[in-house]
Design an enzyme around this catalytic site. Structure first.
Site, PDB file in Angstrom:
ATOM      1  N   PRO A   1       0.778  -1.246   0.000  1.00  0.00           N
ATOM      2  CA  PRO A   1       0.000   0.000   0.000  1.00  0.00           C
ATOM      3  C   PRO A   1       0.807   1.293   0.000  1.00  0.00           C
ATOM      4  CG  PRO A   1       0.069  -0.930   2.198  1.00  0.00           C
ATOM      5  CD  PRO A   1       0.770  -1.912   1.303  1.00  0.00           C
ATOM      6  N   CYS A   2       1.463   1.593  -1.107  1.00  0.00           N
ATOM      7  CA  CYS A   2       2.238   2.828  -1.194  1.00  0.00           C
ATOM      8  C   CYS A   2       1.351   4.068  -1.093  1.00  0.00           C
ATOM      9  CB  CYS A   2       3.101   2.844  -2.447  1.00  0.00           C
ATOM     10  SG  CYS A   2       2.231   2.515  -3.981  1.00  0.00           S
TER      11      CYS A   2
END
Length: 180
Positions: A144-145
């Protein structure tokens, strides 16, 4: 080279537009935003080159069934944690270390700063390098950047575009949903 020498892929619709999902025998290897034909074709050419593999469109394949199911559940708001086998072969070194820390240590509904992630991997002062790692993330959403933000609360950059980042953070309750 991945196992079997074949990468199976499909384009699936999502709340943030079409996503290209690609998997090897080891697991999900790539997620690409805005996978309309030109972007899709460019991404597939890059995968073919980087993995040295045959690419096969397989929307109904066993390899892709679970990633497709989990993405649908995530966008429906019923899945908070992806539990997929991941093929990390498109990233290495510092970038892989940062992405693994992000995946393990920044849960749904939370955010972390670029500098915070740099400290977590033992590289204080490497916030810009963390930003580069986020930009090279081959598995966005799953890794989850979108949960990495600037220290002052700014969104920072995002390979899928800032509007996509806002939508993902709103889905997770970090930001309010758009008014219209």
């Amino acid at each position: 080279m991945n196992s079997n020498g074949v990468v199976e892929w499909a384009v699936v619709e999502s709340d943030i537009g079409p996503l290209l999902l690609a998997a090897t025998g080891s697991g999900l290897v790539s997620v690409v935003f805005h996978a309309r034909p030109a972007v899709r074709d460019r991404a597939l050419a890059q995968l073919r080159t980087r993995l040295g593999a045959e690419l096969v469109e397989s929307p109904g394949s066993a390899r892709l069934a679970e990633p497709i199911r989990q993405f649908a559940a995530y966008f429906a708001g019923t899945l908070r944690d992806f539990s997929l086998d991941l093929d990390w072969s498109l990233t290495s070194g510092f970038n892989r270390q940062v992405l693994r820390e992000l995946s393990a240590g920044v849960p749904y509904g939370a955010v972390a700063g670029y500098g915070d992630l740099a400290e977590r991997v033992g590289q204080p002062g490497a916030a810009q390098a963390v930003g580069a790692a986020m930009g090279s993330n081959p598995l966005p959403v799953v890794v989850p950047c979108h949960r990495v933000v600037e220290r002052d609360g700014g969104l920072g950059g995002f390979g899928g575009g800032l509007e996509t980042k806002r939508q993902l953070l709103a889905l997770e309750g970090v930001l309010p949903p758009p008014l219209f």
